[in-house]
Design a protein around this motif. Sequence first.
Motif, PDB file in Angstrom:
ATOM      1  N   PRO A 100      -0.971  12.518  16.519  1.00  0.00           N
ATOM      2  CA  PRO A 100      -0.123  12.011  15.431  1.00  0.00           C
ATOM      3  C   PRO A 100       0.321  13.128  14.491  1.00  0.00           C
ATOM      4  N   THR A 101       1.597  13.185  14.224  1.00  0.00           N
ATOM      5  CA  THR A 101       2.108  14.190  13.294  1.00  0.00           C
ATOM      6  C   THR A 101       1.829  13.790  11.843  1.00  0.00           C
ATOM      7  N   THR A 102       1.485  12.530  11.621  1.00  0.00           N
ATOM      8  CA  THR A 102       1.038  12.063  10.307  1.00  0.00           C
ATOM      9  C   THR A 102      -0.312  11.383  10.497  1.00  0.00           C
ATOM     10  N   PRO A 103      -1.403  12.154  10.467  1.00  0.00           N
ATOM     11  CA  PRO A 103      -2.711  11.550  10.755  1.00  0.00           C
ATOM     12  C   PRO A 103      -3.209  10.600   9.679  1.00  0.00           C
ATOM     13  N   PHE A 104      -2.803  10.820   8.411  1.00  0.00           N
ATOM     14  CA  PHE A 104      -3.208   9.934   7.329  1.00  0.00           C
ATOM     15  C   PHE A 104      -2.038   9.038   6.927  1.00  0.00           C
ATOM     16  N   LEU A 105      -2.234   7.727   6.963  1.00  0.00           N
ATOM     17  CA  LEU A 105      -1.312   6.791   6.335  1.00  0.00           C
ATOM     18  C   LEU A 105      -2.003   6.287   5.077  1.00  0.00           C
ATOM     19  N   LEU A 106      -1.419   6.560   3.917  1.00  0.00           N
ATOM     20  CA  LEU A 106      -2.039   6.226   2.633  1.00  0.00           C
ATOM     21  C   LEU A 106      -1.269   5.118   1.934  1.00  0.00           C
ATOM     22  N   ARG A 107      -2.000   4.202   1.338  1.00  0.00           N
ATOM     23  CA  ARG A 107      -1.407   3.152   0.518  1.00  0.00           C
ATOM     24  C   ARG A 107      -2.268   2.986  -0.731  1.00  0.00           C
ATOM     25  N   GLU A 108      -1.624   2.653  -1.842  1.00  0.00           N
ATOM     26  CA  GLU A 108      -2.327   2.467  -3.113  1.00  0.00           C
ATOM     27  C   GLU A 108      -2.059   1.072  -3.651  1.00  0.00           C
ATOM     28  N   ALA A 109      -3.112   0.380  -4.035  1.00  0.00           N
ATOM     29  CA  ALA A 109      -2.964  -0.962  -4.593  1.00  0.00           C
ATOM     30  C   ALA A 109      -2.284  -0.879  -5.962  1.00  0.00           C
ATOM     31  N   VAL A 110      -1.153  -1.556  -6.095  1.00  0.00           N
ATOM     32  CA  VAL A 110      -0.413  -1.518  -7.364  1.00  0.00           C
ATOM     33  C   VAL A 110      -0.864  -2.633  -8.303  1.00  0.00           C
ATOM     34  N   ARG A 111      -1.775  -3.461  -7.839  1.00  0.00           N
ATOM     35  CA  ARG A 111      -2.372  -4.505  -8.681  1.00  0.00           C
ATOM     36  C   ARG A 111      -3.713  -4.887  -8.062  1.00  0.00           C
ATOM     37  N   ASP A 112      -4.536  -5.593  -8.803  1.00  0.00           N
ATOM     38  CA  ASP A 112      -5.790  -6.088  -8.245  1.00  0.00           C
ATOM     39  C   ASP A 112      -5.473  -6.929  -7.011  1.00  0.00           C
ATOM     40  N   THR A 113      -6.182  -6.653  -5.923  1.00  0.00           N
ATOM     41  CA  THR A 113      -5.828  -7.242  -4.638  1.00  0.00           C
ATOM     42  C   THR A 113      -7.001  -7.990  -4.039  1.00  0.00           C
ATOM     43  N   SER A 114      -6.790  -9.248  -3.744  1.00  0.00           N
ATOM     44  CA  SER A 114      -7.842 -10.056  -3.125  1.00  0.00           C
ATOM     45  C   SER A 114      -8.023  -9.635  -1.677  1.00  0.00           C
ATOM     46  N   TRP A 115      -9.296  -9.559  -1.274  1.00  0.00           N
ATOM     47  CA  TRP A 115      -9.612  -9.249   0.120  1.00  0.00           C
ATOM     48  C   TRP A 115     -10.862 -10.053   0.475  1.00  0.00           C
ATOM     49  N   GLY A 116     -10.700 -11.044   1.334  1.00  0.00           N
ATOM     50  CA  GLY A 116     -11.825 -11.906   1.642  1.00  0.00           C
ATOM     51  C   GLY A 116     -12.313 -12.596   0.396  1.00  0.00           C
ATOM     52  N   ASP A 117     -13.601 -12.445   0.106  1.00  0.00           N
ATOM     53  CA  ASP A 117     -14.195 -13.085  -1.071  1.00  0.00           C
ATOM     54  C   ASP A 117     -14.206 -12.176  -2.291  1.00  0.00           C
ATOM     55  N   GLY A 118     -13.620 -10.997  -2.172  1.00  0.00           N
ATOM     56  CA  GLY A 118     -13.678 -10.052  -3.280  1.00  0.00           C
ATOM     57  C   GLY A 118     -12.312  -9.527  -3.660  1.00  0.00           C
ATOM     58  N   THR A 119     -12.298  -8.492  -4.464  1.00  0.00           N
ATOM     59  CA  THR A 119     -11.060  -7.918  -4.981  1.00  0.00           C
ATOM     60  C   THR A 119     -11.162  -6.403  -5.007  1.00  0.00           C
ATOM     61  N   PHE A 120     -10.102  -5.766  -4.600  1.00  0.00           N
ATOM     62  CA  PHE A 120      -9.986  -4.325  -4.779  1.00  0.00           C
ATOM     63  C   PHE A 120      -9.174  -4.092  -6.047  1.00  0.00           C
ATOM     64  N   ARG A 136       2.060  -5.240   4.263  1.00  0.00           N
ATOM     65  CA  ARG A 136       2.212  -5.642   2.864  1.00  0.00           C
ATOM     66  C   ARG A 136       2.616  -4.472   1.970  1.00  0.00           C
ATOM     67  N   THR A 137       3.378  -3.591   2.556  1.00  0.00           N
ATOM     68  CA  THR A 137       4.020  -2.499   1.821  1.00  0.00           C
ATOM     69  C   THR A 137       5.388  -3.003   1.341  1.00  0.00           C
ATOM     70  N   PRO A 138       5.795  -2.730   0.118  1.00  0.00           N
ATOM     71  CA  PRO A 138       5.182  -1.871  -0.896  1.00  0.00           C
ATOM     72  C   PRO A 138       4.355  -2.628  -1.942  1.00  0.00           C
ATOM     73  N   ASP A 139       4.238  -3.949  -1.795  1.00  0.00           N
ATOM     74  CA  ASP A 139       3.487  -4.728  -2.781  1.00  0.00           C
ATOM     75  C   ASP A 139       2.598  -5.725  -2.039  1.00  0.00           C
ATOM     76  N   PRO A 140       1.302  -5.566  -2.171  1.00  0.00           N
ATOM     77  CA  PRO A 140       0.585  -4.803  -3.207  1.00  0.00           C
ATOM     78  C   PRO A 140       0.181  -3.394  -2.801  1.00  0.00           C
ATOM     79  N   TYR A 141       0.546  -2.953  -1.575  1.00  0.00           N
ATOM     80  CA  TYR A 141       0.086  -1.643  -1.102  1.00  0.00           C
ATOM     81  C   TYR A 141       1.254  -0.667  -1.047  1.00  0.00           C
ATOM     82  N   SER A 142       1.337   0.182  -2.048  1.00  0.00           N
ATOM     83  CA  SER A 142       2.472   1.092  -2.164  1.00  0.00           C
ATOM     84  C   SER A 142       2.210   2.394  -1.413  1.00  0.00           C
ATOM     85  N   PRO A 143       3.234   2.930  -0.700  1.00  0.00           N
ATOM     86  CA  PRO A 143       3.075   4.244  -0.084  1.00  0.00           C
ATOM     87  C   PRO A 143       3.121   5.386  -1.095  1.00  0.00           C
ATOM     88  N   ALA A 144       3.573   5.092  -2.317  1.00  0.00           N
ATOM     89  CA  ALA A 144       3.698   6.135  -3.348  1.00  0.00           C
ATOM     90  C   ALA A 144       2.350   6.325  -4.037  1.00  0.00           C
TER      91      ALA A 144
END
Length: 442
Positions: free
Chosen positions: A318-338, A89-97
């Motif tokens: 892994p040459t890139t041990p961290f894969l980072l994503r940032e929520a660009v909007r409120d994001t539903s996950w299960g019964d809650g929201t990030f 779900r990159t880049p929306d709602p989970y942006s690599p930037a």
Amino acid sequence: MEAVPRKASGRDAARVAAVVVAPTLAAGVVVRRRSGMALAERYAVDRRAIGLLGELRRRYGPEPLRVQLAGRHFVLVLDPEDAIHVLDRTPDPYSPATREKRASLEQFQPHGLLISRGAERAARRALNETVLETGNQLHSLAPRLVRTVREEAGALLAATGGEQGELGWDDFARGWNRAVRRAVLGDAARDDTALTAMLSRLRAAANWSAAAPRRTGLRERFEQRLRAHVERAEPGSLASAMARAPAAPGTDPAGQVPHWLFAFEAGGIAAWRALALLATHTAKDTQVRNEVAVTDLTEPRLLPYTRACVLESVRLWPTTPFLLREAVRDTSWGDGTFPVGTEFLIYTPLFHRDDALPYSDRFMPEIWLDGTAQDTPGLFPFSAGPGACPGEDLVLFLSSTLLAALVERHTYLPDRPGRLRPDRPLPRTLDHFGLRFAVLPH
């Protein structure tokens, strides 16, 4: 997906910061630090980090775990299916930037794809995919690229002392960088070591993210030098392919090139580690040599087993041990929201070296050929989803071609053969700077 999970305790968040985040930052996330990598291997930092995250997964459950790090809201992704959910779900709602990534990479690529959003990102992604020919394992420039890599491999081996010599990381990196500059910018850039040195200094500043002052003057000098090469668009180079590619206004084609030069270094590290693995795993080395022996390496050819060795090198370390994503909007996950701004941290060694994998700590390139890797969720050597590296095929082609050229007529004896013994679990951290070989002709 289940309900939004509990938040980690303050003590556990501090442990994550000390055991997972700090050692990775110390080793260098944009450019590797020699001292940091040496200490990382000595103290087995990846094994400790994997152990801690595995413990948290058992105690808190496999759902994403919220942690507070340096006053910021992060989410640790502990299940491979959840990692796939985020990456798909990159880049929306989970942006690599992400905030940290932008602060780092703006030092040397302010218009780079990796830190772009919205329409700019879409246009830059399209340009990168066109020039790098994403999804094409044999790039249209392959004949020229093969010749370039073989010439630089020959020059590298000649520099070791002819019939018998030694090869360490510094010499290998110089040869690889010459090949990369020629592939990206053309033969006229072969010996422009100043360009690479400038980029290295900017990347060193980028290691500190927002804590480092902007090296504006250095970046301007670097960009001026780089753009002169790009605008020359030497035939047979990626710069020439870029000159022919359509680009929307504001895309800044030349501004994409710093990331290519940056990313190719990871390909060199992967090939170097693969060479170390082949030097200690006789059966795998024989398979590579058999593949090379029946292949005309002067022509562009895919080398499936050799390519798989490079992929396996990236799985193991892994040459890139961290894969980072940032929520660009409120994001539903299960019964809650990030909430918007939440950052998701995927620590790839956790999945690549999962103890449940029968090949976790073994060198098994075969998994990339028989479908095992593709059927195993959580193996992300080049990330995954719409944000996956657009240059994956090209990097693998160049690095596997170099690996084949190196082993074609020479044997490599590691100075510390016990480091990667096939009858022992492979270390979960490997300092590539410390690898050194005696080079012998067949």
